[in-house]
Design an enzyme around this catalytic site. Structure first.
Site, PDB file in Angstrom:
ATOM      1  CB  ALA A 152      -7.234  -0.448   9.002  1.00 51.88           C
ATOM      2  CE  LYS A 201       3.772   0.704  14.603  1.00 46.56           C
ATOM      3  NZ  LYS A 201       3.114  -0.786  13.952  1.00 46.56           N
ATOM      4  CG  ASN A 233      -7.733   1.176  -0.655  1.00 39.60           C
ATOM      5  OD1 ASN A 233      -7.833   2.242  -1.595  1.00 39.60           O
ATOM      6  ND2 ASN A 233      -9.021   0.158  -0.203  1.00 39.60           N
ATOM      7  CE  LYS A 289      -4.277  -2.095   1.859  1.00 37.00           C
ATOM      8  NZ  LYS A 289      -5.313  -2.096   2.716  1.00 37.00           N
ATOM      9  N   GLY A 340      -2.292   1.725  12.633  1.00 34.62           N
ATOM     10  CA  GLY A 340      -1.748   1.266  11.529  1.00 34.62           C
ATOM     11  C   GLY A 340      -2.644   1.710  10.096  1.00 34.62           C
ATOM     12  CG  ASP A 362      -8.841   0.924   3.526  1.00 31.43           C
ATOM     13  OD1 ASP A 362      -9.924   0.246   2.726  1.00 31.43           O
ATOM     14  OD2 ASP A 362      -7.982  -0.102   3.335  1.00 31.43           O
TER      15      ASP A 362
HETATM   16  P1  NDP Z   1      -2.167  -3.279  10.622  1.00 28.47           P
HETATM   17  O1  NDP Z   1      -0.681  -3.633  10.883  1.00 28.47           O
HETATM   18  O2  NDP Z   1      -1.148  -1.921   9.816  1.00 28.47           O
HETATM   19  O3  NDP Z   1      -1.896  -2.769  12.250  1.00 28.47           O
HETATM   20  C1  NDP Z   1      -2.177  -3.138  12.934  1.00 28.47           C
HETATM   21  C2  NDP Z   1      -2.578  -2.503  14.726  1.00 28.47           C
HETATM   22  O4  NDP Z   1      -3.231  -3.749  15.759  1.00 28.47           O
HETATM   23  C3  NDP Z   1      -1.594  -1.699  14.886  1.00 28.47           C
HETATM   24  O5  NDP Z   1      -2.254  -0.591  15.600  1.00 28.47           O
HETATM   25  C4  NDP Z   1      -1.610  -2.816  15.894  1.00 28.47           C
HETATM   26  O6  NDP Z   1      -0.478  -1.970  17.444  1.00 28.47           O
HETATM   27  C5  NDP Z   1      -2.399  -3.537  16.659  1.00 28.47           C
HETATM   28  N1  NDP Z   1      -2.591  -4.990  17.007  1.00 28.47           N
HETATM   29  C6  NDP Z   1      -2.757  -5.822  17.053  1.00 28.47           C
HETATM   30  N2  NDP Z   1      -2.458  -6.661  17.544  1.00 28.47           N
HETATM   31  C7  NDP Z   1      -2.432  -6.069  18.277  1.00 28.47           C
HETATM   32  C8  NDP Z   1      -2.941  -6.038  20.236  1.00 28.47           C
HETATM   33  N3  NDP Z   1      -3.006  -8.261  20.497  1.00 28.47           N
HETATM   34  N4  NDP Z   1      -3.276  -5.502  20.649  1.00 28.47           N
HETATM   35  C9  NDP Z   1      -3.336  -3.561  20.649  1.00 28.47           C
HETATM   36  N5  NDP Z   1      -3.149  -3.950  19.572  1.00 28.47           N
HETATM   37  C10 NDP Z   1      -3.146  -4.862  18.398  1.00 28.47           C
HETATM   38  O7  NDP Z   1      -2.959  -3.535  10.001  1.00 28.47           O
HETATM   39  P2  NDP Z   1      -4.469  -2.998   9.111  1.00 28.47           P
HETATM   40  O8  NDP Z   1      -4.492  -1.429  10.138  1.00 28.47           O
HETATM   41  O9  NDP Z   1      -3.675  -2.949   7.242  1.00 28.47           O
HETATM   42  O10 NDP Z   1      -5.746  -3.328   9.435  1.00 28.47           O
HETATM   43  C11 NDP Z   1      -5.987  -3.775  10.913  1.00 28.47           C
HETATM   44  C12 NDP Z   1      -7.390  -4.482  10.390  1.00 28.47           C
HETATM   45  O11 NDP Z   1      -8.186  -4.082  10.151  1.00 28.47           O
HETATM   46  C13 NDP Z   1      -7.289  -5.690  10.147  1.00 28.47           C
HETATM   47  O12 NDP Z   1      -8.306  -7.079  10.772  1.00 28.47           O
HETATM   48  C14 NDP Z   1      -7.739  -5.393   8.847  1.00 28.47           C
HETATM   49  O13 NDP Z   1      -8.092  -7.254   8.013  1.00 28.47           O
HETATM   50  C15 NDP Z   1      -8.828  -5.336   8.734  1.00 28.47           C
HETATM   51  N6  NDP Z   1      -9.213  -4.288   7.889  1.00 28.47           N
HETATM   52  C16 NDP Z   1     -10.867  -3.689   7.593  1.00 28.47           C
HETATM   53  C17 NDP Z   1     -11.073  -2.939   6.470  1.00 28.47           C
HETATM   54  C18 NDP Z   1     -12.094  -3.301   6.275  1.00 28.47           C
HETATM   55  O14 NDP Z   1     -12.810  -2.802   4.876  1.00 28.47           O
HETATM   56  N7  NDP Z   1     -13.635  -3.950   6.836  1.00 28.47           N
HETATM   57  C19 NDP Z   1     -10.140  -2.642   5.298  1.00 28.47           C
HETATM   58  C20 NDP Z   1      -8.832  -2.823   6.149  1.00 28.47           C
HETATM   59  C21 NDP Z   1      -8.317  -3.462   7.433  1.00 28.47           C
HETATM   60  P3  NDP Z   1       1.085  -1.339  17.485  1.00 28.47           P
HETATM   61  O15 NDP Z   1       1.056  -0.389  16.038  1.00 28.47           O
HETATM   62  O16 NDP Z   1       1.044  -1.346  18.792  1.00 28.47           O
HETATM   63  O17 NDP Z   1       1.814  -2.808  16.723  1.00 28.47           O
END
Ligand code: NDP
Length: 293
Positions: free
Chosen positions: A142, A167, A98, A77, A140, A114
């Site tokens: 999303a 972040k 995206n 992305k 992240g 998104d």
């Molecule tokens: P990223 O990998 O970019 O970000 C993940 C985020 O989740 C980070 O902020 C991370 O925190 C946090 N995280 C992960 N594990 C934990 C935990 N155990 N406790 C607390 N925080 C946690 O992923 P994306 O943002 O790309 O995707 C996130 C979700 O969004 C996915 O499930 C994806 O499928 C969904 N999504 C849905 C869409 C839709 O249209 N409905 C579109 C795009 C995505 P840290 O920064 O601390 O690591």
């Protein structure tokens, strides 16, 4: 027969792509082709797994073959930026693309649909959102896309809550001052308590994806007025987070609506046509059902 006539006499159908790695399990092709078919749009959409070392060659190839547009998923992305001619305001602010659209002059522009998809779902659920405060978990891709659209929509306040606060701060820094929205961050330690009337909260971490039991560490206060809990996770549709919110009397919004909306905005970008979102949602449910068989 129309497809045969197009092959023999032209014009050839527009081609669209989805690139990422991995891409098996991504239902977009099915959803988009069902929508194209209902619209009588003669487009073909291909899901292509691209090796990271081949991204540059793939992007020049898609351009040379005059693909009309496509979707980009993880991990590309951000990496597609150098192969695009321009970015929409959303893509520039959230630093992720995206959706790519070929313009009439042959240039390629990256967008991020998104956050726009989420905003559409939110407005459909609440109507006027201007005075709302949003607690957004995660920072992240999303979360950053959602925060960007909330700020562009000039909502009252967005609080980014993430376990890695740096972040959250990086996202906030990009968005502060863009509009009158107050953008703050909070480090997430222990249980986060959601306890204000009128709150909107968005679960935008990856917790709960493909896991019915997993839920982020939050507590929903009961007896509050007019609160809404949203999840970006779309599989399962009814996540543990949404169930917990409902048990405390909160209204809920699932992630499937956002997924449909981001796809419908992409189709609009590419064709100018308005697809049937009910049909798109049904096609996603059908696609995910295959995974559980
Ligand atoms: P990223 O990998 O970019 O970000 C993940 C985020 O989740 C980070 O902020 C991370 O925190 C946090 N995280 C992960 N594990 C934990 C935990 N155990 N406790 C607390 N925080 C946690 O992923 P994306 O943002 O790309 O995707 C996130 C979700 O969004 C996915 O499930 C994806 O499928 C969904 N999504 C849905 C869409 C839709 O249209 N409905 C579109 C795009 C995505 P840290 O920064 O601390 O690591």
């Amino acid at each position: 027969m129309d497809a045969l006539a197009a092959l023999m006499k032209g014009p050839l159908p527009d081609l669209y792509f989805c690139i990422g790695n991995p891409v098996v399990g991504n239902p977009t092709q099915y959803m988009v082709e069902e929508a194209f078919s209902a619209l009588n749009h003669p487009g073909r959409y291909l899901t292509c797994e691209v090796q990271p070392t081949e991204l540059e060659a793939s992007m020049w190839g898609l351009r040379a073959l005059q693909f009309a547009g496509g979707n980009v998923t993880a991990p590309f992305k951000q990496q597609v930026f150098p192969f695009l001619d321009d970015l929409s305001e959303s893509a520039r602010l959230c630093q992720a693309v995206n959706c790519i659209t070929r313009q009439p002059d042959g240039t390629y522009v990256g967008d991020n649909t998104d956050g726009k998809g989420f905003l559409q779902s939110l407005k459909e659920a609440l109507g006027d959102i201007a005075q709302r405060k949003v607690i957004l978990f995660g920072s992240g891709g999303a979360a950053s896309a959602i925060a960007t659209e909330l700020v562009l929509a000039e909502i009252r306040e967005v609080v980014l809550v993430n376990r890695s606060e740096d972040k959250a701060q990086a996202v906030a820094k990009r968005l502060q001052g863009i509009s009158k929205t107050i953008v703050r961050t909070e480090k997430w330690e222990g249980t986060y308590r959601l306890q204000e009337d009128g709150l909107v909260t968005v679960q935008a971490t990856s917790v709960g994806l493909f896991n019915k039991q997993a839920c982020i560490n939050v507590e929903f206060e009961g007896g509050l007025k007019d609160c809404l809990a949203c999840d970006v996770v779309f599989n399962p549709v009814d996540t543990a987070f949404l169930q917990k919110a409902r048990e405390a009397g909160w209204k809920t919004l699932d992630g499937l609506g956002m997924l449909v909306n981001q796809g419908s905005i992409a189709i609009r970008n590419w064709t100018g046509l308005e697809p049937d979102r009910t049909l798109m949602r049904r096609s996603l449910e059908e696609a995910f059902a295959v995974l559980t068989k």
